[in-house]
Design a protein around this motif. Structure first.
Motif, mmCIF file in Angstrom:
data_model
loop_
_atom_site.group_PDB
_atom_site.id
_atom_site.type_symbol
_atom_site.label_atom_id
_atom_site.label_comp_id
_atom_site.label_asym_id
_atom_site.label_seq_id
_atom_site.Cartn_x
_atom_site.Cartn_y
_atom_site.Cartn_z
ATOM 1 N N LEU A 203 -0.692 -1.574 -3.713
ATOM 2 C CA LEU A 203 -1.802 -0.612 -3.737
ATOM 3 C C LEU A 203 -2.711 -0.452 -2.516
ATOM 4 O O LEU A 203 -3.108 0.725 -2.095
ATOM 5 C CB LEU A 203 -2.810 -0.958 -5.005
ATOM 6 C CG LEU A 203 -2.082 -1.001 -6.426
ATOM 7 C CD1 LEU A 203 -3.421 -1.740 -7.084
ATOM 8 C CD2 LEU A 203 -1.778 0.396 -6.801
ATOM 9 N N SER A 204 -2.605 -1.447 -1.499
ATOM 10 C CA SER A 204 -3.423 -1.355 -0.323
ATOM 11 C C SER A 204 -2.622 -0.454 0.570
ATOM 12 O O SER A 204 -2.990 -0.114 1.779
ATOM 13 C CB SER A 204 -3.980 -2.782 0.122
ATOM 14 O OG SER A 204 -2.606 -3.194 0.608
ATOM 15 N N THR A 205 -1.400 -0.479 0.494
ATOM 16 C CA THR A 205 -0.297 0.007 1.772
ATOM 17 C C THR A 205 0.476 1.381 1.115
ATOM 18 O O THR A 205 0.883 2.129 1.949
ATOM 19 C CB THR A 205 0.498 -0.653 2.216
ATOM 20 O OG1 THR A 205 1.231 -1.472 1.346
ATOM 21 C CG2 THR A 205 -0.477 -1.802 2.877
ATOM 22 N N HIS A 206 0.329 1.541 -0.277
ATOM 23 C CA HIS A 206 1.563 2.461 -0.730
ATOM 24 C C HIS A 206 0.772 3.401 -1.986
ATOM 25 O O HIS A 206 -0.019 2.691 -2.635
ATOM 26 C CB HIS A 206 2.835 2.020 -1.201
ATOM 27 C CG HIS A 206 3.520 1.239 -0.195
ATOM 28 N ND1 HIS A 206 3.272 0.156 0.523
ATOM 29 C CD2 HIS A 206 4.973 1.581 0.446
ATOM 30 C CE1 HIS A 206 4.224 -0.211 1.328
ATOM 31 N NE2 HIS A 206 5.142 0.630 1.079
ATOM 32 N N LYS A 207 1.358 4.475 -2.209
ATOM 33 C CA LYS A 207 0.920 5.254 -3.336
ATOM 34 C C LYS A 207 2.054 5.722 -4.228
ATOM 35 O O LYS A 207 3.185 6.255 -3.810
ATOM 36 C CB LYS A 207 0.031 6.426 -2.893
ATOM 37 C CG LYS A 207 -0.279 7.360 -4.007
ATOM 38 C CD LYS A 207 -1.524 8.407 -3.206
ATOM 39 C CE LYS A 207 -2.158 9.221 -4.465
ATOM 40 N NZ LYS A 207 -2.672 8.719 -5.532
ATOM 41 N N ASP A 208 1.933 5.249 -5.328
ATOM 42 C CA ASP A 208 2.771 5.470 -6.448
ATOM 43 C C ASP A 208 4.236 5.179 -6.330
ATOM 44 O O ASP A 208 5.142 6.052 -6.547
ATOM 45 C CB ASP A 208 2.730 7.196 -6.731
ATOM 46 C CG ASP A 208 1.367 7.573 -7.241
ATOM 47 O OD1 ASP A 208 0.507 6.770 -7.946
ATOM 48 O OD2 ASP A 208 0.877 8.950 -7.104
ATOM 49 N N CYS A 209 4.396 4.154 -5.788
ATOM 50 C CA CYS A 209 5.697 3.697 -5.228
ATOM 51 C C CYS A 209 6.606 2.599 -5.974
ATOM 52 O O CYS A 209 7.515 2.254 -5.626
ATOM 53 C CB CYS A 209 5.476 3.311 -3.925
ATOM 54 S SG CYS A 209 5.034 1.781 -3.492
ATOM 55 N N TRP A 210 5.524 1.940 -7.189
ATOM 56 C CA TRP A 210 6.013 0.706 -7.668
ATOM 57 C C TRP A 210 7.143 1.083 -8.889
ATOM 58 O O TRP A 210 7.834 0.091 -9.296
ATOM 59 C CB TRP A 210 4.730 0.001 -8.301
ATOM 60 C CG TRP A 210 4.030 0.650 -8.987
ATOM 61 C CD1 TRP A 210 3.013 1.388 -8.927
ATOM 62 C CD2 TRP A 210 4.232 0.449 -10.675
ATOM 63 N NE1 TRP A 210 2.430 1.772 -9.934
ATOM 64 C CE2 TRP A 210 3.095 1.238 -11.118
ATOM 65 C CE3 TRP A 210 5.054 -0.213 -11.499
ATOM 66 C CZ2 TRP A 210 3.065 1.425 -12.470
ATOM 67 C CZ3 TRP A 210 4.979 -0.064 -12.711
ATOM 68 C CH2 TRP A 210 3.754 0.718 -13.295
ATOM 69 N N ASP A 211 7.187 2.391 -9.257
ATOM 70 C CA ASP A 211 8.233 2.542 -10.438
ATOM 71 C C ASP A 211 8.968 3.679 -9.584
ATOM 72 O O ASP A 211 8.836 4.454 -8.530
ATOM 73 C CB ASP A 211 7.676 3.053 -11.601
ATOM 74 C CG ASP A 211 8.499 3.311 -12.529
ATOM 75 O OD1 ASP A 211 9.433 2.833 -12.694
ATOM 76 O OD2 ASP A 211 8.031 3.957 -13.513
ATOM 77 N N SER A 212 10.321 3.990 -10.135
ATOM 78 C CA SER A 212 11.195 5.018 -9.732
ATOM 79 C C SER A 212 12.031 5.637 -10.959
ATOM 80 O O SER A 212 12.058 4.827 -11.952
ATOM 81 C CB SER A 212 12.098 4.364 -8.682
ATOM 82 O OG SER A 212 13.012 3.237 -9.131
ATOM 83 N N ILE A 213 12.656 6.426 -10.587
ATOM 84 C CA ILE A 213 13.700 7.314 -11.493
ATOM 85 C C ILE A 213 14.886 6.704 -11.229
ATOM 86 O O ILE A 213 15.396 6.656 -10.236
ATOM 87 C CB ILE A 213 13.777 8.817 -11.350
ATOM 88 C CG1 ILE A 213 12.360 9.497 -11.496
ATOM 89 C CG2 ILE A 213 14.705 9.260 -12.320
ATOM 90 C CD1 ILE A 213 11.669 9.283 -13.131
ATOM 91 N N GLN A 214 15.483 6.012 -12.473
ATOM 92 C CA GLN A 214 16.815 5.552 -12.554
ATOM 93 C C GLN A 214 17.885 6.580 -12.294
ATOM 94 O O GLN A 214 17.700 7.618 -13.197
ATOM 95 C CB GLN A 214 16.960 4.624 -13.736
ATOM 96 C CG GLN A 214 16.474 3.569 -13.556
ATOM 97 C CD GLN A 214 16.789 2.701 -14.769
ATOM 98 O OE1 GLN A 214 16.663 3.168 -16.006
ATOM 99 N NE2 GLN A 214 17.136 1.376 -14.742
ATOM 100 N N THR A 215 18.722 6.907 -11.462
ATOM 101 C CA THR A 215 19.745 7.847 -11.225
ATOM 102 C C THR A 215 20.895 7.805 -12.288
ATOM 103 O O THR A 215 21.131 8.999 -12.766
ATOM 104 C CB THR A 215 20.301 7.972 -9.709
ATOM 105 O OG1 THR A 215 21.177 6.617 -9.455
ATOM 106 C CG2 THR A 215 19.300 8.121 -8.721
ATOM 107 N N THR A 216 21.059 6.718 -12.816
ATOM 108 C CA THR A 216 22.039 6.705 -13.864
ATOM 109 C C THR A 216 21.553 7.092 -15.078
ATOM 110 O O THR A 216 22.459 7.809 -15.780
ATOM 111 C CB THR A 216 22.791 5.313 -14.081
ATOM 112 O OG1 THR A 216 21.556 4.611 -14.301
ATOM 113 C CG2 THR A 216 23.373 4.993 -12.815
#
Length: 150
Positions: A13-26
């Motif tokens: 949270l101190s260095t990134h925004k909204d990056c801890w989840d992702s969309i699985q391409t499969t």
């Protein structure tokens, strides 16, 4: 014995925004939601929680996280929150996490206490590990916690 498992996330949270989840391409769905969905098959027996590591110094965490250490949430409220989002397939945002942690704050100490005091997880025989994990990879190492209430 009891089985306790957790999914660990590092939101940064101190260095990134909204990056801890992702969309699985499969599967074209949120990776975290898919993990919660898969955990749900064991949630009635195993003690399952989600843990969000916090890189801020102690007592410097955001207000929605414990002042010392990482934030934990039991699987059930996390999965319910994921299913209640307008579209569970989209990736979680930091604001989604903040709302979850505001509504269901826990520390790892509270998680372990709940398991040991039989509020979470089902007591199982200490045999038959292969059947218990039903084809999943059996852990090579385990942490044994003995608990004596004071």
């Amino acid at each position: 014995m009891k089985v306790g498992i957790f999914e660990a996330k590092w939101p940064r949270l101190s260095t990134h925004k909204d990056c801890w989840d992702s969309i699985q391409t499969t599967k074209n769905t949120s990776h975290f939601h898919d993990q919660l969905r898969r955990q749900a098959t064991k949630a009635n027996v195993w003690a399952i929680w989600e843990m969000f590591y916090c890189e801020f110094p102690f007592r410097g965490q955001p207000a929605f996280m414990p002042p010392e250490g990482s934030a934990c949430v039991w699987h059930s409220p996390a999965y319910a929150a994921s299913n209640k989002r307008p579209n569970p397939a989209i990736a979680w945002r930091d604001s989604d996490l903040e709302q979850l942690l505001k509504n269901h704050p826990m520390t790892i100490s509270e998680v372990i206490t709940d398991i040991c005091e039989c509020h979470e997880g089902v007591e199982l025989p200490a045999t038959g590990f292969d059947e218990l994990f039903q084809g999943a990879i059996t852990p090579e190492e385990v942490l044994i916690v003995e608990y004596f209430a004071s």
